[in-house]
Design a protein around this motif. Structure first.
Motif, PDB file in Angstrom:
ATOM      1  N   ASP A 148       0.815  -1.202   0.000  1.00 57.45           N
ATOM      2  CA  ASP A 148       0.000   0.000   0.000  1.00 57.45           C
ATOM      3  C   ASP A 148       0.853   1.258   0.000  1.00 57.45           C
ATOM      4  O   ASP A 148       1.799   1.381   0.798  1.00 57.45           O
ATOM      5  CB  ASP A 148      -0.923   0.023   1.224  1.00 57.45           C
ATOM      6  CG  ASP A 148      -2.068  -0.964   1.102  1.00 57.45           C
ATOM      7  OD1 ASP A 148      -2.400  -1.337  -0.042  1.00 57.45           O
ATOM      8  OD2 ASP A 148      -2.624  -1.369   2.138  1.00 57.45           O
ATOM      9  N   ASP A 149       0.541   2.187  -0.885  1.00 58.49           N
ATOM     10  CA  ASP A 149       1.142   3.514  -0.887  1.00 58.49           C
ATOM     11  C   ASP A 149       0.453   4.328   0.204  1.00 58.49           C
ATOM     12  O   ASP A 149      -0.765   4.536   0.144  1.00 58.49           O
ATOM     13  CB  ASP A 149       0.940   4.167  -2.254  1.00 58.49           C
ATOM     14  CG  ASP A 149       1.360   5.635  -2.284  1.00 58.49           C
ATOM     15  OD1 ASP A 149       2.098   6.057  -1.371  1.00 58.49           O
ATOM     16  OD2 ASP A 149       0.957   6.331  -3.229  1.00 58.49           O
ATOM     17  N   PRO A 150       1.180   4.801   1.226  1.00 61.15           N
ATOM     18  CA  PRO A 150       0.534   5.562   2.301  1.00 61.15           C
ATOM     19  C   PRO A 150      -0.250   6.768   1.791  1.00 61.15           C
ATOM     20  O   PRO A 150      -1.260   7.153   2.397  1.00 61.15           O
ATOM     21  CB  PRO A 150       1.708   5.986   3.196  1.00 61.15           C
ATOM     22  CG  PRO A 150       2.770   4.971   2.935  1.00 61.15           C
ATOM     23  CD  PRO A 150       2.622   4.608   1.479  1.00 61.15           C
ATOM     24  N   ALA A 151       0.201   7.358   0.673  1.00 62.43           N
ATOM     25  CA  ALA A 151      -0.505   8.520   0.126  1.00 62.43           C
ATOM     26  C   ALA A 151      -1.731   8.115  -0.679  1.00 62.43           C
ATOM     27  O   ALA A 151      -2.572   8.957  -1.016  1.00 62.43           O
ATOM     28  CB  ALA A 151       0.445   9.341  -0.751  1.00 62.43           C
ATOM     29  N   GLY A 152      -1.837   6.848  -1.025  1.00 64.80           N
ATOM     30  CA  GLY A 152      -2.998   6.375  -1.763  1.00 64.80           C
ATOM     31  C   GLY A 152      -3.010   6.737  -3.235  1.00 64.80           C
ATOM     32  O   GLY A 152      -4.038   6.563  -3.902  1.00 64.80           O
ATOM     33  N   ASP A 153      -1.881   7.197  -3.770  1.00 62.69           N
ATOM     34  CA  ASP A 153      -1.858   7.665  -5.159  1.00 62.69           C
ATOM     35  C   ASP A 153      -1.392   6.602  -6.154  1.00 62.69           C
ATOM     36  O   ASP A 153      -1.766   6.644  -7.330  1.00 62.69           O
ATOM     37  CB  ASP A 153      -0.936   8.884  -5.281  1.00 62.69           C
ATOM     38  CG  ASP A 153      -1.443  10.066  -4.491  1.00 62.69           C
ATOM     39  OD1 ASP A 153      -2.674  10.182  -4.332  1.00 62.69           O
ATOM     40  OD2 ASP A 153      -0.609  10.869  -4.024  1.00 62.69           O
ATOM     41  N   VAL A 154      -0.553   5.691  -5.700  1.00 67.84           N
ATOM     42  CA  VAL A 154       0.112   4.755  -6.609  1.00 67.84           C
ATOM     43  C   VAL A 154      -0.266   3.328  -6.241  1.00 67.84           C
ATOM     44  O   VAL A 154      -0.194   2.931  -5.071  1.00 67.84           O
ATOM     45  CB  VAL A 154       1.643   4.932  -6.542  1.00 67.84           C
ATOM     46  CG1 VAL A 154       2.348   3.936  -7.457  1.00 67.84           C
ATOM     47  CG2 VAL A 154       2.034   6.363  -6.905  1.00 67.84           C
ATOM     48  N   GLY A 155      -0.667   2.553  -7.232  1.00 66.11           N
ATOM     49  CA  GLY A 155      -0.884   1.131  -7.017  1.00 66.11           C
ATOM     50  C   GLY A 155       0.432   0.386  -7.111  1.00 66.11           C
ATOM     51  O   GLY A 155       1.258   0.654  -7.976  1.00 66.11           O
ATOM     52  N   ILE A 156       0.648  -0.552  -6.186  1.00 71.10           N
ATOM     53  CA  ILE A 156       1.897  -1.312  -6.143  1.00 71.10           C
ATOM     54  C   ILE A 156       1.556  -2.797  -6.123  1.00 71.10           C
ATOM     55  O   ILE A 156       0.843  -3.261  -5.233  1.00 71.10           O
ATOM     56  CB  ILE A 156       2.743  -0.977  -4.896  1.00 71.10           C
ATOM     57  CG1 ILE A 156       2.978   0.529  -4.777  1.00 71.10           C
ATOM     58  CG2 ILE A 156       4.067  -1.733  -4.929  1.00 71.10           C
ATOM     59  CD1 ILE A 156       3.624   0.923  -3.465  1.00 71.10           C
ATOM     60  N   GLU A 157       2.075  -3.525  -7.089  1.00 68.81           N
ATOM     61  CA  GLU A 157       1.829  -4.966  -7.157  1.00 68.81           C
ATOM     62  C   GLU A 157       3.108  -5.687  -7.556  1.00 68.81           C
ATOM     63  O   GLU A 157       3.837  -5.243  -8.448  1.00 68.81           O
ATOM     64  CB  GLU A 157       0.739  -5.274  -8.185  1.00 68.81           C
ATOM     65  CG  GLU A 157       0.438  -6.758  -8.317  1.00 68.81           C
ATOM     66  CD  GLU A 157      -0.680  -7.056  -9.300  1.00 68.81           C
ATOM     67  OE1 GLU A 157      -1.200  -8.174  -9.272  1.00 68.81           O
ATOM     68  OE2 GLU A 157      -1.016  -6.161 -10.101  1.00 68.81           O
ATOM     69  N   VAL A 158       3.364  -6.788  -6.880  1.00 74.79           N
ATOM     70  CA  VAL A 158       4.464  -7.671  -7.246  1.00 74.79           C
ATOM     71  C   VAL A 158       3.849  -8.927  -7.845  1.00 74.79           C
ATOM     72  O   VAL A 158       3.116  -9.645  -7.164  1.00 74.79           O
ATOM     73  CB  VAL A 158       5.345  -8.013  -6.038  1.00 74.79           C
ATOM     74  CG1 VAL A 158       6.427  -9.028  -6.437  1.00 74.79           C
ATOM     75  CG2 VAL A 158       5.977  -6.764  -5.456  1.00 74.79           C
ATOM     76  N   MET A 159       4.123  -9.175  -9.118  1.00 72.52           N
ATOM     77  CA  MET A 159       3.590 -10.350  -9.792  1.00 72.52           C
ATOM     78  C   MET A 159       4.670 -11.409  -9.962  1.00 72.52           C
ATOM     79  O   MET A 159       5.821 -11.093 -10.266  1.00 72.52           O
ATOM     80  CB  MET A 159       3.026  -9.989 -11.174  1.00 72.52           C
ATOM     81  CG  MET A 159       1.682  -9.300 -11.138  1.00 72.52           C
ATOM     82  SD  MET A 159       0.976  -9.145 -12.813  1.00 72.52           S
ATOM     83  CE  MET A 159       0.644 -10.868 -13.204  1.00 72.52           C
ATOM     84  N   VAL A 160       4.288 -12.658  -9.754  1.00 68.60           N
ATOM     85  CA  VAL A 160       5.150 -13.803 -10.058  1.00 68.60           C
ATOM     86  C   VAL A 160       4.496 -14.540 -11.215  1.00 68.60           C
ATOM     87  O   VAL A 160       3.333 -14.957 -11.126  1.00 68.60           O
ATOM     88  CB  VAL A 160       5.310 -14.726  -8.842  1.00 68.60           C
ATOM     89  CG1 VAL A 160       6.163 -15.941  -9.207  1.00 68.60           C
ATOM     90  CG2 VAL A 160       5.942 -13.968  -7.680  1.00 68.60           C
ATOM     91  N   VAL A 161       5.238 -14.671 -12.326  1.00 69.44           N
ATOM     92  CA  VAL A 161       4.689 -15.285 -13.527  1.00 69.44           C
ATOM     93  C   VAL A 161       5.606 -16.386 -14.020  1.00 69.44           C
ATOM     94  O   VAL A 161       6.819 -16.357 -13.787  1.00 69.44           O
ATOM     95  CB  VAL A 161       4.479 -14.247 -14.657  1.00 69.44           C
ATOM     96  CG1 VAL A 161       3.484 -13.177 -14.227  1.00 69.44           C
ATOM     97  CG2 VAL A 161       5.808 -13.624 -15.081  1.00 69.44           C
ATOM     98  N   ALA A 162       5.027 -17.363 -14.703  1.00 68.47           N
ATOM     99  CA  ALA A 162       5.798 -18.405 -15.371  1.00 68.47           C
ATOM    100  C   ALA A 162       5.800 -18.128 -16.861  1.00 68.47           C
ATOM    101  O   ALA A 162       4.764 -17.826 -17.450  1.00 68.47           O
ATOM    102  CB  ALA A 162       5.196 -19.775 -15.101  1.00 68.47           C
ATOM    103  N   ASP A 163       6.984 -18.218 -17.464  1.00 60.21           N
ATOM    104  CA  ASP A 163       7.095 -18.169 -18.917  1.00 60.21           C
ATOM    105  C   ASP A 163       7.210 -19.606 -19.405  1.00 60.21           C
ATOM    106  O   ASP A 163       8.190 -20.300 -19.130  1.00 60.21           O
ATOM    107  CB  ASP A 163       8.322 -17.349 -19.332  1.00 60.21           C
ATOM    108  CG  ASP A 163       8.540 -17.377 -20.846  1.00 60.21           C
ATOM    109  OD1 ASP A 163       7.564 -17.643 -21.571  1.00 60.21           O
ATOM    110  OD2 ASP A 163       9.678 -17.141 -21.278  1.00 60.21           O
ATOM    111  N   GLU A 164       6.196 -20.054 -20.137  1.00 65.87           N
ATOM    112  CA  GLU A 164       6.136 -21.437 -20.589  1.00 65.87           C
ATOM    113  C   GLU A 164       6.389 -21.560 -22.092  1.00 65.87           C
ATOM    114  O   GLU A 164       5.927 -22.493 -22.735  1.00 65.87           O
ATOM    115  CB  GLU A 164       4.774 -22.030 -20.208  1.00 65.87           C
ATOM    116  CG  GLU A 164       4.575 -22.036 -18.692  1.00 65.87           C
ATOM    117  CD  GLU A 164       3.190 -22.481 -18.260  1.00 65.87           C
ATOM    118  OE1 GLU A 164       3.108 -23.319 -17.338  1.00 65.87           O
ATOM    119  OE2 GLU A 164       2.195 -21.968 -18.825  1.00 65.87           O
TER     120      GLU A 164
END
Length: 492
Positions: A45-61
């Motif tokens: 969570d961005d404390p200011a609420g302005d920026v979305g933050i996501e860490v994605m784990v993906v497989a390349d098949e």
């Protein structure tokens, strides 16, 4: 944060990554179009609420075996100034309109939250529901001091991970020692040796590694079995500003014909202190027959891989086989955790002495091999090979000049410094040290033929010397490297 999960984006995040991933230096499947599947991740969570933050784990098949990648992303309502090169793409949000999607290590908002997570000052959130903590992701602080991000910058030129240099302040707002955060891109289940080994050394009080700040570990779905697996996602330690790696220092000395013995002797002593600290902190195990057979198998496999790249090496098959059989029958020192990819480029010269970095092990070796206890002599052999590379690079630049005397003197001084701390002369192990040098030289052959063919002569000459001129145990490092220098001259 609901914008990330409850409303669709066009194009989708996976569609954006399919275009973006092949352009990244750390993407392994060069020339292929990714076939991506999401395996997990978390939000911050961005404390200011302005920026979305996501860490994605993906497989390349897209290839014969899936490769798992970690891709942190930030979502913004407007372009991030100065970050055009980090733009993954733009996407249309059903409610909020255009979203600018960035490779998050280039965004201070993400770096601030990642640093907070590492220090136990931020709580990861689940991707599936808003305001729901994710218990599968956790930060672990090794350093008790809590600092806050001031500014950050991604280091350029890194091949396999993304490292972020963070200028930080303490609780009073005063500048504190900078931190470097490494975000692992290709993920592997299990312990990352870079994290485990350096954290253990820091906790043991070692001054031969940068001070560890902390790390993040998390879970994702195995791309083949679907079972949950766990591994390290990020690692933070003190950043040593204004230092120079030992390769540059040694190459400058060799090019100028300057004696490097004192520096090499100190480096040998520093290496020995690292090994003693690791043995104390993480323990040792006897070199049982099964472990010896496995290490011999790895060297044999390396030889076969090198022959596939340089068929002329097949002429040494009988000698290599006999040498490895002899090696398996020898008494070995106890096994322990080691650096695993030790060379001059992995050591920094600081005002307080030599400091070793990057304990991940050889990139071409699978993680399962890199986390096993190994012979401390593997690191010794790696550094001896590195000195030979310095001499070889000088000779490539100046074909009429020999750097063999410089190499011999430098190797002797390194072994002397190591012996002075451990009271165990690596040269007295004879075939064991020689076999590990051969293994390293074979690794170098594979690397050079694939990446830098003009340098191939350096490791192939070493292989010729190591298989045609066996070196018996010696009573002194000096006599060992003298014989090595003679053999290397004959192979040149």
């Amino acid at each position: 944060m609901a914008e990330i999960h409850r409303t669709t984006l066009e194009p989708t995040k996976l569609e954006l990554l399919t275009t973006w991933l092949p352009q990244q230096r750390w993407y392994a499947a060069k020339g292929r179009t990714p076939v991506l599947r999401k395996l997990g991740g978390f939000r911050l969570d961005d404390p200011a609420g302005d920026v979305g933050i996501e860490v994605m784990v993906v497989a390349d098949e897209s290839g014969p075996h899936p490769v798992v990648y970690q891709v942190p992303m930030t979502y913004r309502a407007a372009p991030l100034p100065g970050a055009d090169g980090a733009l993954i793409g733009t996407s249309e949000h059903g409610v909020l309109g255009t979203r600018w999607v960035y490779d998050a290590p280039h965004d201070d908002v993400f770096v601030d939250r990642l640093l907070a997570l590492i220090q136990g000052q931020a709580e990861p959130q689940a991707q599936s529901e808003s305001n729901t903590p994710d218990p599968t992701v956790e930060g672990h602080a090794v350093d008790a001091e809590v600092v806050t991000l001031a500014t950050s910058a991604v280091m350029r030129g890194e091949q396999s991970n993304t490292s972020i240099v963070c200028q930080v302040v303490d609780a009073t707002g005063a500048p504190a020692k900078p931190i470097i955060v490494k975000v692992f891109r290709a993920l592997h289940p299990g312990e990352n040796p870079d994290v485990v080994v350096q954290s253990a050394l820091t906790e043991a009080g070692s001054t031969q590694v940068p001070h560890t700040v902390g790390y993040v570990a998390g879970e994702w779905a195995d791309p083949q079995s679907g079972e949950r697996v766990r591994g390290h996602l990020a690692f933070a330690q003190r950043f040593l500003a204004g230092v120079e790696d030992a390769w540059r220092v040694a190459l400058r000395a060799a090019t100028a014909g300057e004696d490097f013995s004192e520096a090499a002797r100190d480096l040998g002593a520093a290496t020995a202190h690292i090994h003693l600290s690791l043995a104390s902190a993480l323990g040792t195990v006897p070199a049982e027959d099964e472990a010896k057979r496995e290490l011999v198998r790895i060297i044999r496999s390396r030889y076969e891989a090198a022959v596939a790249e340089v068929p002329a090496l097949a002429a040494h098959e009988d000698v290599v086989a006999a040498s490895l059989d002899d090696l398996a029958a020898r008494e070995w020192p106890d096994l322990q955790r080691v650096h695993g990819d030790y060379h001059l480029g992995q050591v920094l010269r600081t005002p307080d002495g030599w400091v070793a970095v990057d304990f991940e092990g050889e990139p071409l070796r699978p993680l399962s091999e890199r986390v096993r206890p190994d012979l401390a002599l593997r690191d010794v052999a790696g550094m001896l090979r590195s000195f030979d590379y310095v001499g070889g690079s000088v000779e490539l630049e100046q074909p009429d000049r020999s750097a063999r005397d410089w190499v011999a003197a430098t190797r002797a001084a390194f072994l002397e410094g190591y012996t002075g701390v451990t009271h165990l002369d690596p040269a007295e192990t004879g075939p064991v040290l020689q076999a590990l040098e051969l293994d390293k030289a074979l690794y170098e052959v594979i690397y050079e033929v694939r990446n830098r063919p003009s340098w191939l002569g350096i490791p192939t000459a070493a292989v010729e010397r190591l298989v045609t001129d066996p070196i018996p145990p010696s009573n002194s490092p000096a006599s060992y490297v003298h014989q090595d220098a003679v053999a290397r001259k004959g192979a040149s």
